[in-house]
Motif scaffolding. Structure first.
Motif, short mmCIF file in Angstrom:
data_model
loop_
_atom_site.label_atom_id
_atom_site.label_comp_id
_atom_site.label_asym_id
_atom_site.label_seq_id
_atom_site.Cartn_x
_atom_site.Cartn_y
_atom_site.Cartn_z
N LEU A 283 0.83 -1.22 0.00
CA LEU A 283 0.00 0.00 0.00
C LEU A 283 0.85 1.26 0.00
O LEU A 283 0.31 2.37 0.07
CB LEU A 283 -0.91 0.01 1.23
CG LEU A 283 -1.98 -1.08 1.31
CD1 LEU A 283 -2.76 -0.93 2.60
CD2 LEU A 283 -2.91 -1.02 0.10
N GLN A 297 -8.05 4.05 3.75
CA GLN A 297 -8.56 4.36 2.41
C GLN A 297 -10.09 4.38 2.41
O GLN A 297 -10.72 3.58 3.08
CB GLN A 297 -8.08 3.33 1.39
CG GLN A 297 -6.60 3.32 1.12
CD GLN A 297 -6.23 2.25 0.09
OE1 GLN A 297 -7.10 1.64 -0.52
NE2 GLN A 297 -4.95 2.03 -0.08
N ALA A 300 -12.40 1.06 2.13
CA ALA A 300 -11.51 -0.11 2.26
C ALA A 300 -12.25 -1.29 2.88
O ALA A 300 -12.11 -2.43 2.43
CB ALA A 300 -10.29 0.25 3.09
N LEU A 338 -7.95 -4.27 -2.67
CA LEU A 338 -7.85 -2.83 -2.54
C LEU A 338 -7.32 -2.17 -3.82
O LEU A 338 -7.89 -1.19 -4.31
CB LEU A 338 -6.95 -2.46 -1.37
CG LEU A 338 -7.48 -2.83 0.02
CD1 LEU A 338 -6.42 -2.57 1.07
CD2 LEU A 338 -8.74 -2.05 0.33
N CYS A 339 -6.26 -2.73 -4.36
CA CYS A 339 -5.62 -2.09 -5.52
C CYS A 339 -6.40 -2.28 -6.80
O CYS A 339 -6.52 -1.37 -7.62
CB CYS A 339 -4.19 -2.61 -5.68
SG CYS A 339 -3.14 -2.27 -4.25
N SER A 342 -9.26 0.05 -6.73
CA SER A 342 -8.79 1.44 -6.93
C SER A 342 -8.51 1.71 -8.40
O SER A 342 -8.86 2.75 -8.94
CB SER A 342 -7.53 1.68 -6.10
OG SER A 342 -7.81 1.56 -4.71
#
Length: 344
Positions: A283, A297, A300, A338-339, A342
């Motif tokens: 992260l 975030q 999240a 998460l990524c 995003s």
């Protein structure tokens, strides 16, 4: 099924919530299941649980670096710390960390009618300011975000006369501890100690004479001789602070705690913190040396939950906790959730 440090765990992929509820080993769960079967069939005997209580008590003492005769049993941390809070002198000045878990701070705040005052300071100031207070009460590892208190600073403050009360609920089990110097060290069993809920312990230095406000039959010098009538005949050590044991909780703890105490906890910390710091690195965060990570975030918690990971929402963020049964695959799954979201 996962194997970790020689034990099997029926823990699902993506379970990153030990800071809320630890997952027992198969051996722990089977011990509890046997005890429940005996209860169901009328085969259980009350005095047979004493051995489990003793084994778990010794295990907790070993995990925190204290003598067994200094350890009292309870069902939760707050009543144990409540004994400490009720025993501090009128007008005592108590320091806690801002945002501290309330099982640590509330027992002292409830003593306001005796003139006890409680001051909150940021965690990174607690160590340097502790000597200005009569008592400092703080979690070794903060529940909300995994930050670690400066134990050496607290030890120095104790040498100047400050009483030090520690909660190890979020530390014992993954973090090597040597806390025999502290005045009181309490911890619950159902998180990193991988035991059923309903078991907790507190080690108290013998020179701190706490009033056993909750004394009952199990606090007796010989519990099976103190179930009826006066005079008061309490144990001569920390067992005088015992409350009646939650039997099945201690059955599980009697398996979990001695096993954890037998491990190389430096290796356990390296494994757990290594996973947590690997996640932090993914992260773009600096290593923190803790097994708990708080992600601030936006969304999240929703992203991780939607991806099937089990995490907790705490203090406005998503809290992930990495224990000995977690793997790099759990880290990758959390980062992917998460990524990927995003990027999309």
């Amino acid at each position: 099924m996962r194997t970790a440090f020689g034990q099997q765990f029926d823990v699902p992929d993506g379970y990153l919530n030990t800071a809320s509820i630890g997952t027992p080993s198969v051996a722990v769960a089977e011990a509890v299941e046997r005890a429940v079967r005996e209860w169901r069939t009328g085969a259980g005997r009350a005095d047979e649980f004493d051995e489990s209580v003793a084994l778990a008590r010794r295990g907790f003492a070993a995990l925190i670096g204290a003598e067994t005769d200094r350890v009292a049993i309870g069902a939760a941390v707050s009543p144990l710390i409540g004994l400490v809070a009720a025993s501090v002198p009128d007008g005592s000045r108590v320091l806690v960390a801002a945002g501290e878990f309330t099982s640590v701070s509330f027992p002292f705040a409830a003593q306001a009618g005796r003139g006890v005052t409680v001051t909150e300071l940021p965690l990174d100031e607690v160590g340097s300011r502790a000597a200005d207070f009569d008592v400092v009460a703080v979690s070794v590892v903060q529940s909300a975000d995994g930050r670690i208190v400066d134990l050496e600073a607290l030890r120095r403050a104790r040498a100047s006369g400050t009483r030090v009360v520690l909660d190890v609920t979020q530390a014992a089990g993954w973090m090597p501890l040597d806390l025999g110097w502290a005045d009181a060290v309490a911890g619950a069993g159902y998180k990193w100690l991988l035991s059923p809920r309903g078991v907790a312990w507190m080690a108290v230095r013998p020179e701190w004479e706490l009033v056993p406000h909750a004394a009952g039959w199990y606090a007796g010098a010989d519990p099976w001789d103190s179930i009826y009538g006066l005079p008061l005949r309490l144990a001569g050590d920390a067992r005088s602070l015992d409350t009646s044991p939650v039997w099945f909780g201690h059955v599980g703890a009697a398996v979990a705690l001695p096993w954890l105490a037998s491990l190389d906890l430096t290796a356990v910390r390296s494994h757990s913190v290594g996973l947590a710091d690997s996640f932090r690195s993914g992260l773009g965060l600096e290593p923190a040396g803790s097994a708990i990570v708080s992600v601030q975030q936006p969304d999240a918690l929703r992203r991780l939950s939607d991806a099937g990971l089990v995490v907790a929402g705490r203090a406005g963020g998503a809290r992930l906790s990495f224990h000995l049964y977690n793997t790099e695959a759990d880290v990758e799954a959390a980062l992917d959730a998460l990524c990927r979201t995003s990027r999309s």
